[in-house]
Write a protein that holds these residues in place. Structure first.
Motif: not given
Length: 726
Positions: A90, A92, A101, A125, A148, A171, A173, A182
């Motif tokens: 994921h 982000f 990651e 998720k 995420t 994604t 976060f 995020d």
């Protein structure tokens, strides 16, 4: 590190050749998006109903149900495994300015056997640690849980290495308690707000065909390249991304021969590979060229949906840095790696588009289209004027403080450039006369005779404007080159949504006895009158403009600390909460994070400057001083007249003494800042007011010493080397 290392690095660079790149691509369209699980892959691997449902989710920001998520996840996994992927992540964008990651394999045990599987739940998720990322107090160390969540508006992609591939899933976060941690989450929320308010306004203007409006973005990226053999001899570049010391070279950018010049072979090979990698990732890069400063370059993409374009810009920065290393370069994304020459920006070209393909900032050919254009123009004018403080905050950080207001970077004062022709139209509307004429007030109406045919390039370009209309979009030029551009675009979307909402409400309020056109005309003209002060087509660098801007009441936050302090102002809190983009807690946490990031950046620079000053520059200066003293002493003992040389030695020694005192002063100021008590904002002010000036003084003295110390003793690669040896 010594001058011998400098010499060895220079000799090595002289023998380097371009890295071979396989650029014999016969079908770029076929290559484009080869590593992306995009629409073609979806159409091929999903059932027709699943494909249509997923595309609807992507285009209209709708939620996926569990069954559809399982189908998408399985198809995505099969595609990735076929391409050599063993892991997924994921991907982000935490509030660090970069991406993050955590890799998990597709491997799973079933009946004692290893199988490769990927569920819809795992797609939708993930659960990384939320306590080790900046949270501004939203998460404590012992509160680690975070999530995420897949952003289906941005396609998954493969990152290839020599040892395999990883499936990357863009994604959002957030924390266990639901707060955004995020830059992507506020961007998605602001996109929804903009869509909601734009569609509402278009309905009022009589457009019942548009169902969705989304912001578009073309994000130019400027950067510097430096040979890695020289880069590793500059501890300041390694630690901070910019040179803390460096005397002006004999040649900089005075000859203006680098801009759009012939691209050096090693650099061109690097650019070609960057483009190939980005094309495979579905990033529509189009332009490459030399920028104004030596060793400075730029690439620019084609416009896309903002939510995708922001992800693509993050990928662009990653690919630039990774490919640069392969070619023996270090890519510098700092706004001002070198003093005295141009800094780097990230020109944020922003507009709005409809699901029917119309650009809402494109002047039209019909009265209805012109009416719509003038309404959208008024909305942007109101947004930038009303929320100039907030927009300024989005580009406030330590790196951008070195760039804003000089060397082709826009000033910190936000203003809008429209160009002469469009400004004439606005002025004529306000005066009630025909554009470009001296006629007295008449019955002028929006869209009927107000806007003459306006070609896309009817406006000139103004490099000193922070927010310029360039034909069918606005170019927010003040965004820094190192920034994640999610924050500026989240705020831009939000403040324009606010203006669209205001205009819609005003039209509804006034159109009762007047009719639509008269109501729109009255509202737009009133907005032009009220916010005309934000328009400026002249030289943003001039002292006259600064004085004029003050008369107009335009805010001028000259540094990041002053700008950041406005982020959580009452009107901004209310704005974010009204459009559900950020809660008050999220706003305050982000302000805290920005202050903390400023403090940390200056602290790292201060410690680096102290270390380099004490252990590299001072010893080199003292060795050179000793050599000069011994030479003068020997000559004097031989009866030679050395009065001038003695004067030079005294001057040299005085500079060294001043340098030692400056080291001690910076150390004292740094200790004071480190142990400062009070709010994070007050802490940032201490770094700005105490540490930064002490660093500037130390640099001035060091750069003076560089011009006096024996070149064979100077340990740091000089500007003449790092700027021109490629």
């Amino acid at each position: 590190m010594s001058a011998a290392a400098r010499t060895a690095a220079i000799q090595l660079i002289a023998r380097k050749s371009p890295v071979a790149v396989d650029t014999k691509i016969t079908n770029v369209p076929q290559l484009f998006g080869a590593n992306v699980f995009g629409l073609e892959q979806m159409r091929t691997r999903l059932s027709e109903s699943a494909y249509k449902a997923l595309r609807s989710c992507m285009e209209h920001s709708q939620a996926l149900d569990g069954a559809l998520a399982d189908q998408v996840a399985n198809a995505m996994k099969e595609w990735a495994v076929e391409r050599g992927a063993t892991h997924f992540t994921h991907w982000f964008q935490p509030m660090t300015g970069s991406t993050a990651e955590k890799h998990d394999s597709f491997a799973s045990l079933e009946g004692g056997k290893l199988i490769m599987e990927f569920s819809g739940k795992a797609l939708i998720k993930g659960e990384p640690d939320a306590s080790s990322f900046p949270s501004g107090g939203l998460r404590a160390t012992f509160e680690a849980r975070g999530y995420t969540a897949w952003d289906p508006t941005s396609p998954a992609f493969l990152r290839e290495t020599t040892n395999g591939s990883t499936l990357c899933i863009p994604t959002a976060f957030c924390s266990w308690t639901g707060e955004a941690l995020d830059e992507k989450t506020p961007l998605l929320r602001s996109t929804e707000a903009l869509n909601r308010e734009a569609v509402r306004l278009l309905r009022l203007l009589g457009d019942d065909k548009v169902h969705y409006v989304y912001p578009t973005l073309g994000c130019e990226q400027e950067y510097f390249l430096v040979d890695r053999d020289l880069y590793f001899l500059r501890p300041d570049l390694i630690a901070t991304g910019r040179t803390l010391f460096g005397a002006k070279p004999p040649k900089g950018q005075e000859l203006e021969d680098h801009y759009f010049g012939s691209i050096a072979p090693r650099v061109l090979a690097f650019m070609q590979e960057v483009e190939l990698e980005l094309w495979k990732l579905g990033v529509p890069v189009k332009t490459r060229h030399n920028e104004v400063a030596p060793s400075q370059y730029e690439l620019a993409p084609i416009f896309e949906r903002t939510t995708v374009a922001v992800d693509h810009n993050m990928l662009c920065m990653e690919v630039l840095k990774q490919v640069a290393q392969k070619h023996g370069f270090q890519c510098l994304l700092h706004e001002k790696p070198y003093a005295g020459i141009n800094g780097s920006g990230k020109h944020n070209n922003w507009s709005m588009a409809t699901d029917s393909g119309d650009n809402l900032l494109e002047p039209g050919k019909s009265p209805e289209q012109n009416m719509r254009f003038m309404v959208m123009l008024a909305a942007v004018m109101r947004a930038v004027d009303t929320h100039a403080d907030l927009l300024r905050t989005t580009i406030a950080h330590a790196g951008n403080d070195h760039r804003l207001g000089a060397n082709e970077a826009p000033p910190a004062i936000l203003s809008i450039y429209l160009g002469e022709q469009l400004t004439d139209v606005v002025d004529a509307l306000i005066a009630g006369t025909r554009a470009g004429s001296d006629k007295k007030r008449d019955t002028m109406r929006l869209g009927v005779s107000v806007l003459p045919p306006l070609p896309r390039d009817a406006t000139d370009r103004n490099r000193t404007s922070p927010f310029a209309f360039t034909g069918n979009k606005f170019e927010f030029r003040a965004v820094g080159s190192s920034q994640a551009c999610g924050k500026p675009n989240s705020v831009l979307n939000t403040i324009v949504a606010d203006s669209l909402s205001y205009i819609a409400s005003e039209i509804e309020r006034t159109k009762g006895g007047k009719g639509l056109e008269a109501a729109v005309n009255d509202v737009v003209v009133e907005l032009f009158k009220k916010h005309q002060r934000i328009l400026f087509n002249g030289n943003g660098y001039s002292a006259e403009w600064h004085a004029e801007a003050a008369k107009r009441g335009l805010p001028n936050f000259r540094n990041a600390v002053d700008a950041i302090a406005n982020f959580a102002a009452k009107k901004n809190l209310e704005l974010f909460e009204r459009f559900a983009v950020l809660s008050s807690k999220e706003v305050e946490s982000r302000m805290s994070i920005m202050f903390e990031a400023y403090c940390k950046a200056i602290a790292i620079e201060g410690q680096s400057a102290l270390s380099i000053g004490r252990t590299m520059i001072l010893p080199a200066a003292q060795r050179s001083q000793l050599t000069v003293a011994q030479s003068v002493g020997a000559a004097k003992a031989a009866g030679i007249d050395v009065k001038v040389q003695e004067k030079r030695l005294r001057d040299f020694s005085a500079r060294i003494e001043a340098f030692v005192l400056a080291i001690d002063d910076l150390n004292a100021q740094f200790d004071h800042a480190e142990h400062h008590s009070g709010s994070v904002g007050e802490h940032a002010k201490t770094y700005r007011d105490k540490v930064v000036p002490a660093m500037v003084k130390l640099r001035e003295l060091a750069d003076g010493l560089e011009t006096m110390v024996d070149d064979a003793e100077w340990p740091l690669p000089k500007y003449r080397e790092i700027l021109f040896l490629q």
